[in-house]
Scaffold this motif. Structure first.
Motif, PDB file in Angstrom:
ATOM      1  N   VAL A 133       0.811  -1.074   0.089  1.00 11.53           N
ATOM      2  CA  VAL A 133      -0.057   0.036  -0.006  1.00 11.53           C
ATOM      3  C   VAL A 133       0.872   1.153  -0.003  1.00 11.53           C
ATOM      4  O   VAL A 133       2.098   1.107   0.746  1.00 11.53           O
ATOM      5  N   GLY A 134       0.677   1.921  -0.939  1.00  5.85           N
ATOM      6  CA  GLY A 134       1.600   3.367  -0.874  1.00  5.85           C
ATOM      7  C   GLY A 134       1.136   4.475   0.211  1.00  5.85           C
ATOM      8  O   GLY A 134       0.041   4.081   0.825  1.00  5.85           O
ATOM      9  N   PRO A 135       1.899   5.280   0.313  1.00  7.95           N
ATOM     10  CA  PRO A 135       1.928   6.482   1.207  1.00  7.95           C
ATOM     11  C   PRO A 135       0.278   7.107   1.071  1.00  7.95           C
ATOM     12  O   PRO A 135      -0.095   7.229  -0.160  1.00  7.95           O
ATOM     13  N   THR A 136      -0.340   7.655   2.061  1.00  3.97           N
ATOM     14  CA  THR A 136      -1.669   7.908   1.928  1.00  3.97           C
ATOM     15  C   THR A 136      -2.002   8.972   2.889  1.00  3.97           C
ATOM     16  O   THR A 136      -1.302   9.239   4.095  1.00  3.97           O
ATOM     17  N   LEU A 137      -2.922   9.736   2.804  1.00  2.00           N
ATOM     18  CA  LEU A 137      -3.223  10.881   3.738  1.00  2.00           C
ATOM     19  C   LEU A 137      -4.376   9.997   4.758  1.00  2.00           C
ATOM     20  O   LEU A 137      -4.464  10.853   5.918  1.00  2.00           O
ATOM     21  N   GLU A 138      -4.698   8.910   4.498  1.00  2.19           N
ATOM     22  CA  GLU A 138      -5.454   8.287   5.527  1.00  2.19           C
ATOM     23  C   GLU A 138      -4.871   7.111   6.353  1.00  2.19           C
ATOM     24  O   GLU A 138      -4.516   5.925   5.698  1.00  2.19           O
ATOM     25  N   LEU A 139      -4.748   7.382   7.561  1.00  5.55           N
ATOM     26  CA  LEU A 139      -4.292   6.411   8.346  1.00  5.55           C
ATOM     27  C   LEU A 139      -4.946   5.241   8.313  1.00  5.55           C
ATOM     28  O   LEU A 139      -4.323   3.953   8.490  1.00  5.55           O
ATOM     29  N   ASP A 140      -6.238   5.102   8.293  1.00  4.78           N
ATOM     30  CA  ASP A 140      -7.200   4.190   8.130  1.00  4.78           C
ATOM     31  C   ASP A 140      -6.703   2.907   7.014  1.00  4.78           C
ATOM     32  O   ASP A 140      -6.833   1.784   7.608  1.00  4.78           O
ATOM     33  N   LYS A 141      -6.250   3.548   6.033  1.00  5.90           N
ATOM     34  CA  LYS A 141      -5.948   2.444   4.913  1.00  5.90           C
ATOM     35  C   LYS A 141      -4.694   1.705   5.296  1.00  5.90           C
ATOM     36  O   LYS A 141      -4.646   0.778   5.086  1.00  5.90           O
ATOM     37  N   LEU A 142      -3.945   2.297   6.046  1.00  8.14           N
ATOM     38  CA  LEU A 142      -2.763   1.721   6.304  1.00  8.14           C
ATOM     39  C   LEU A 142      -3.138   0.556   7.472  1.00  8.14           C
ATOM     40  O   LEU A 142      -2.441  -0.476   7.637  1.00  8.14           O
ATOM     41  N   LEU A 143      -3.786   1.053   8.531  1.00 10.77           N
ATOM     42  CA  LEU A 143      -4.303   0.060   9.306  1.00 10.77           C
ATOM     43  C   LEU A 143      -5.022  -1.034   8.990  1.00 10.77           C
ATOM     44  O   LEU A 143      -4.821  -2.071   9.287  1.00 10.77           O
ATOM     45  N   THR A 144      -5.936  -0.858   7.791  1.00 10.77           N
ATOM     46  CA  THR A 144      -6.473  -1.871   6.982  1.00 10.77           C
ATOM     47  C   THR A 144      -5.639  -3.134   6.604  1.00 10.77           C
ATOM     48  O   THR A 144      -5.783  -4.051   6.405  1.00 10.77           O
ATOM     49  N   ALA A 145      -4.346  -2.186   5.767  1.00 11.95           N
ATOM     50  CA  ALA A 145      -3.401  -3.199   5.380  1.00 11.95           C
ATOM     51  C   ALA A 145      -2.884  -4.012   6.358  1.00 11.95           C
ATOM     52  O   ALA A 145      -2.369  -5.221   5.958  1.00 11.95           O
ATOM     53  N   ILE A 146      -2.418  -3.603   7.321  1.00 15.05           N
ATOM     54  CA  ILE A 146      -1.764  -4.272   8.433  1.00 15.05           C
ATOM     55  C   ILE A 146      -2.750  -5.416   9.069  1.00 15.05           C
ATOM     56  O   ILE A 146      -2.498  -6.532   9.110  1.00 15.05           O
ATOM     57  N   ASN A 147      -3.919  -5.095   9.060  1.00 15.34           N
ATOM     58  CA  ASN A 147      -5.002  -6.125   9.647  1.00 15.34           C
ATOM     59  C   ASN A 147      -5.290  -7.162   8.239  1.00 15.34           C
ATOM     60  O   ASN A 147      -5.162  -8.350   8.637  1.00 15.34           O
ATOM     61  N   GLN A 148      -5.106  -6.837   7.101  1.00 16.06           N
ATOM     62  CA  GLN A 148      -5.362  -7.817   5.807  1.00 16.06           C
ATOM     63  C   GLN A 148      -4.092  -8.773   5.772  1.00 16.06           C
ATOM     64  O   GLN A 148      -4.057  -9.859   5.739  1.00 16.06           O
ATOM     65  N   ASP A 149      -2.929  -7.957   5.834  1.00 14.74           N
ATOM     66  CA  ASP A 149      -1.547  -8.700   5.669  1.00 14.74           C
ATOM     67  C   ASP A 149      -1.351 -10.040   4.885  1.00 14.74           C
ATOM     68  O   ASP A 149      -1.148 -10.904   5.729  1.00 14.74           O
TER      69      ASP A 149
END
Length: 123
Positions: free
Chosen positions: A99-115
């Motif tokens: 997942v690329g850099p984003t304005l939305e922290l939620d997107k990164l937390l979702t990526a960690i969860n999906q992993d």
């Protein structure tokens, strides 16, 4: 709208961004412990412009000590107003390309969860 001036040397998250991150990270860590399958205890520390996310494990045997296992690092870039996600690769942190850099922290937390590649799990 920029959170910082281009010439800013500020090394802490702005207050409103810090409060928003706290709320999202608290929810993320709480939900990890409530999963019916493979619950885990997560915690985090905010240091400057970085969030260190880690798994907390109880010691083995009769000991009550806990051990922290680094899980992910979230970095805020004030010049771009973006968050990026990093995983541990040996002894250093590496940009997670899922997942690329984003304005939305939620997107990164979702990526960690999906992993899907299991970069953020230690079981």
């Amino acid at each position: 709208m920029a959170l910082f001036d281009k010439g800013s040397t500020m090394s802490e998250l702005p207050e409103f961004l810090h409060k928003s991150a706290l709320r999202k990270l608290d929810d993320f860590c709480r939900s990890a412990g409530q999963r019916p399958i493979n619950p885990r205890r997560l915690d985090y520390r905010i240091a400057g412009l970085q969030v260190h996310l880690f798994e907390v494990r109880m010691g083995t045997g009769k000991t009550t000590t806990t051990h922290e296992r680094p899980m992910a690092q979230l970095r805020f870039n004030p010049e771009l107003n973006q968050w990026s996600l990093h995983h541990q690769n040996g002894s250093h942190w590496q940009l997670y390309l899922g997942v690329g850099p984003t304005l939305e922290l939620d997107k990164l937390l979702t990526a960690i969860n999906q992993d899907p590649l299991r970069f953020f799990r230690h079981d």
